[in-house]
Design a protein around this motif. Structure first.
Motif, short mmCIF file in Angstrom:
data_model
loop_
_atom_site.label_atom_id
_atom_site.label_comp_id
_atom_site.label_asym_id
_atom_site.label_seq_id
_atom_site.Cartn_x
_atom_site.Cartn_y
_atom_site.Cartn_z
N CYS A 1 -73.47 -67.91 -52.23
CA CYS A 1 -72.42 -67.35 -53.09
C CYS A 1 -72.73 -67.68 -54.55
N VAL A 2 -72.90 -66.63 -55.38
CA VAL A 2 -73.23 -66.87 -56.78
C VAL A 2 -72.00 -66.87 -57.68
N ILE A 13 -66.13 -64.34 -45.71
CA ILE A 13 -65.15 -65.25 -46.28
C ILE A 13 -64.04 -65.57 -45.28
N CYS A 47 -69.69 -64.71 -58.25
CA CYS A 47 -69.66 -63.52 -59.11
C CYS A 47 -68.29 -62.84 -59.11
N GLY A 48 -67.44 -63.17 -58.14
CA GLY A 48 -66.10 -62.60 -58.13
C GLY A 48 -66.03 -61.14 -57.70
N LEU A 49 -67.13 -60.59 -57.20
CA LEU A 49 -67.11 -59.17 -56.83
C LEU A 49 -66.27 -58.89 -55.58
N CYS A 50 -65.93 -59.96 -54.85
CA CYS A 50 -65.12 -59.76 -53.65
C CYS A 50 -63.63 -59.64 -53.99
N CYS A 91 -68.56 -58.10 -50.85
CA CYS A 91 -69.52 -59.09 -51.33
C CYS A 91 -70.93 -58.55 -51.17
N PRO A 92 -71.74 -58.59 -52.26
CA PRO A 92 -73.09 -58.03 -52.13
C PRO A 92 -73.95 -58.75 -51.10
N PHE A 93 -73.59 -59.98 -50.76
CA PHE A 93 -74.38 -60.71 -49.77
C PHE A 93 -73.79 -60.59 -48.37
N VAL A 110 -62.91 -65.36 -52.95
CA VAL A 110 -63.70 -66.52 -53.35
C VAL A 110 -62.81 -67.58 -53.99
N ILE A 116 -71.08 -62.07 -47.38
CA ILE A 116 -70.60 -63.39 -46.99
C ILE A 116 -69.26 -63.22 -46.25
S1 SF4 Z 1 -68.68 -61.46 -53.85
FE1 SF4 Z 1 -69.78 -62.83 -52.46
S2 SF4 Z 1 -71.19 -63.92 -53.80
FE2 SF4 Z 1 -69.66 -63.01 -55.12
S3 SF4 Z 1 -68.09 -64.58 -55.36
FE3 SF4 Z 1 -67.44 -63.31 -53.65
S4 SF4 Z 1 -68.29 -64.35 -51.86
FE4 SF4 Z 1 -69.36 -65.19 -53.63
#
Ligand code: SF4
Ligand code: HEM
Ligand code: HEM
Ligand code: SF4
Lengths: 215, 443
Positions: B49-50, B123, B52-55, B117-119, B74, B121
């Motif tokens: 998790c970087v 959550i 990034c707040g994209l979630c 989330c781009p990865f 996140v 993840i």
């Molecule tokens: S989108 Fe994924 S990588 Fe970015 S903050 Fe949320 S959980 Fe972390």
């Protein structure tokens, strides 16, 4: 000083980068095997399906919802990864020490890509400071990581253009490059290593188990 | 810095229990969860998790609370797991209280965020681990814990005794026979094609749904049965409290009932979380790749019946109607198309929702949140304004909710936001519109 950072330290940093990455991935695989419910669920087809949707710009819903961020992210990462690999100066160094070389990009292109990395990193910094949802989850380490990622580009750029004392800049550049390499396996920059696997897992779970899409 | 997100809610299941915790117990329990079993995914997710707040934009709690970052996916992980790991488990009871509030009542583990989330993840999984820590410490909202206790003792969610269960079935069988001749609820019929299972609240509060299925089965001419013994309840609250040992017992019992009756498959009533428990979360914990007896959800079953013509539609439902897509069967099983098929087949004026399919918003009740009890209702309903806006935009008068949690959750939202709509299970529409063959008609 120059001899040391451009000699043994380069060796050390590459060994740590490669060795550390392998160590990280091997321990991940070992742990995943122990968890028992990871590998049986993995599916190559759905892993690839998910990866494809997340490495092509605008192929996922969230990327389309934030076009500006998507462009910035892709520009940042593409330039960040490709520039050092195809940079003439780096290639010359590889040639000098190993007698190997490959295609290099025109110096002007490299220069522009370097500038892109610097500016997109500034964008990330501003985003981190301004957007409440990002600031809330920001630690000092996030600024540090951004700095580690962008430092080789700033110092490399300054060395190339020789606006500041060349020798000092070059030493700083090489040190910052080495720090970045060493940092990749041991910090959140390891997202570079894990990206493929976290996506593959979620892709498999969504595709094979849940019969739905994850983009 | 992190002041409580919701107004202070009194919940003895949390407030009283944290008084009994010692620092040593907290630390050792947390570290057990962090290192045992769950280590691989947890470790990789936290390393990846970087920040990034994209979630954030994925979560209805975040969107509905005016984008308060404390409610972003996140953000919730930050306030719980990150803090726990930073302090190596040396946290106090007050902190565990916040963890329970966040993980049990402010996240529906709906998994919408893992699509943003781009990865990728997961959550929801991370927050379920937080629930797990709380549960092992005995800190669980009281109402939720009561259903878990009931599961542990009676193998059903609502303390239903066997005689009450059989009584409800017989009473509903009689009621169904007023509408459809020969409607039956066959008990313990070995070798039947289908075992039909429901959630504990059906015999307790919504018994007419049992009558509905008796009519539908009779009209479709199905060979089916229900167990008179434990294993009839497919719901699974321990899955959501974090008591995974009990979750596994419940799932095992449910599948064993089917094996004992030697049925070909299980058909589940209209419930999403029960489906999740029986089809993927339960088997996963039990390390079964597939459930031993194939299971389908009511939506799949009705789709089969209507598509194959076993049930014919006499007159379609006239009023404008929309649908709540339960996360656990749509994002969780891709049933969005079948759901639309049965909606269009039975309703004249079906109004689709946006966003839809796997991107649909959670009802806000699932994931055990509604089971946390009335004291948490306010924050739950407030946390799903986007759902109210989404439903309102359809202009429909009815909302079909093929899931018990969705049903109650949407009812609360409709009431709080004055949407003037009514919720219905799909079976309620179906018995209204299906053609009853001449020989089954009651004169
Ligand atoms: S989108 Fe994924 S990588 Fe970015 S903050 Fe949320 S959980 Fe972390
Ligand atoms: C680890 C050992 C490294 C060495 C020995 C090294 C060496 C050099 C040298 C000699 C130059 C040329 C300066 C000039 O033109 O005179 C250079 C430029 C550059 N380096 Fe590195 N480098 C290293 C790592 C990195 C890394 C890890 C990155 C980025 C990820 C990087 C990015 C750059 C860039 C972007 C430039 C050129 C900037 C421009 O042309 O504007 N370097 N490097
Ligand atoms: C090559 C594989 C890589 C992939 C697939 C990848 C992917 C991502 C993704 C998906 C994000 C999420 C936020 C966003 O979209 O910007 C991100 C952020 C980031 N990446 Fe990478 N990355 C890779 C390599 C790297 C490398 C090698 C570095 C630097 C050494 C790096 C530095 C960063 C930084 C600093 C951020 C955070 C930006 C912020 O502060 O918000 N990445 N990366
Ligand atoms: S409620 Fe759903 S979207 Fe929000 S954090 Fe939980 S799983 Fe993610």
């Amino acid at each position: 000083m120059y001899e040391f950072v451009s000699g043994p330290l380069v060796w050390i940093s590459f060994i740590v980068f490669i060795g550390g990455s392998i160590y990280r991935l091997v321990s991940m695989f070992k742990l995943a095997d122990k968890e028992k419910v990871i590998f049986p669920y993995m599916s190559l087809k759905y892993s690839l399906r998910s990866l494809i949707h997340w490495i092509i710009p605008f192929a996922s819903t969230n990327m389309r919802r934030r076009p500006f961020m998507t462009i910035i992210t892709f520009a940042f990462h593409i330039c960040l990864v490709l520039t050092p690999i195809f940079l003439l100066s780096h290639n010359l160094l590889w040639y000098q020490s190993w007698k190997i070389s490959w295609w290099t990009m025109p110096e002007r292109t490299a220069d522009i890509m370097t500038i892109i990395v610097i500016f997109t990193a500034i964008f990330f910094l501003i985003r981190r400071l301004v957007l409440p949802e990002v600031r809330f989850v920001t630690f000092l380490s996030d600024y540090a990581l951004l700095t580690v990622a962008v430092a080789p580009f700033i110092t490399g750029f300054l060395a190339y253009h020789q606006w500041l004392p060349y020798k000092t800049m070059l030493i700083l550049h090489i040190i910052s490059g080495e720090i970045m390499l060493i940092a990749i396996p041991f910090t959140r920059l390891s997202h570079m290593l894990y990206f493929v696997f976290t996506r593959a897992y979620m892709g498999s779970e969504f595709g094979a188990v849940r019969n739905s899409k994850d983009w | 810095m992190t002041e409580p997100a919701a107004e202070a809610v009194v919940d003895p299941g949390i407030d009283e229990k944290i008084k009994k915790l010692t620092p040593e117990r907290i630390e050792s329990t947390i570290n057990k969860v962090l290192t045992k079993g769950a280590a691989a995914r947890l470790k990789v997710y936290l390393q990846t998790c970087v920040h990034c707040g994209l979630c954030a934009d994925a979560c209805h709690f975040y969107l509905s609370n005016d984008k308060d970052p404390k409610f972003s996916p996140v953000g919730k992980v930050k306030q719980t797991l990150w803090e726990i790991i930073r302090k190596k488990g040396k946290v106090d009871g007050g902190f565990i209280k916040d963890c329970s509030r966040i993980a049990h009542t402010e996240c529906n583990v709906c998994r919408r965020c893992s699509m943003y989330c781009p990865f990728g993840i997961d959550i929801a999984y991370l927050l379920l681990l937080v629930r797990r820590m709380c549960a092992l410490l005995g800190v669980v909202p009281q109402y939720l814990q009561d259903t878990v206790n009931s599961h542990a003792v009676t193998m059903n969610q609502m303390w239903v005794k066997q005689d009450e269960w059989i009584d409800s079935l017989q009473w509903q069988e009689e009621d169904a026979q007023d509408e459809v001749k020969n409607a039956r609820i066959p008990l313990d019929k070995e070798g039947a094609e289908i075992m039909y299972s429901v959630i504990g609240p059906e015999p307790k509060f919504l018994a007419q749904l049992l009558g509905n299925i008796a009519m539908i089965m009779a009209v479709a001419g199905m060979d089916w049965t229900m167990p008179s013994f434990d294993g009839w309840d497919n719901s699974n609250m321990p899955m959501y409290s974090g008591d995974f040992e009990t979750m596994a017992r419940v799932e095992r019992k449910h599948h064993e009932a089917a094996l004992k009756l030697k049925v070909k498959r299980i058909v589940m009533g209209e419930c999403g979380h029960a489906f999740r428990g029986a089809v993927y979360d339960g088997p996963k914990w039990l390390a079964w790749k597939e459930p031993p007896v194939p299971i389908i959800h009511a939506v799949q079953f009705y789709y089969e019946l209507i598509k194959s013509g076993r049930i014919k539609i006499a007159k379609k439902f006239k009023e404008p109607v929309t649908v709540q897509e339960p996360c656990n069967i749509v994002r969780g099983r891709g049933l969005g198309d079948m759901l639309r098929y049965i909606m269009r087949a039975t309703c004249e004026d079906f109004r689709d929702v946006y966003p839809r399919y796997e991107h649909n918003y959670c009802c806000g009740a699932g994931g055990g949140v509604i089971n946390c009890g009335p004291q948490w209702k306010k924050s739950r309903v407030k946390g799903n304004r986007v759902k109210a806006e989404q439903l309102k935009a359809t202009g429909a008068k009815f909302v079909v909710t093929p899931c018990h949690n969705c049903h109650s959750g949407i009812e609360d939202i409709v009431e709080h936001y004055n949407l003037g709509m009514h919720t219905k299970f799909f079976s309620e529409i179906l018995i209204d519109v299906m053609e009853i063959p001449e020989d089954l008609k009651v004169e």
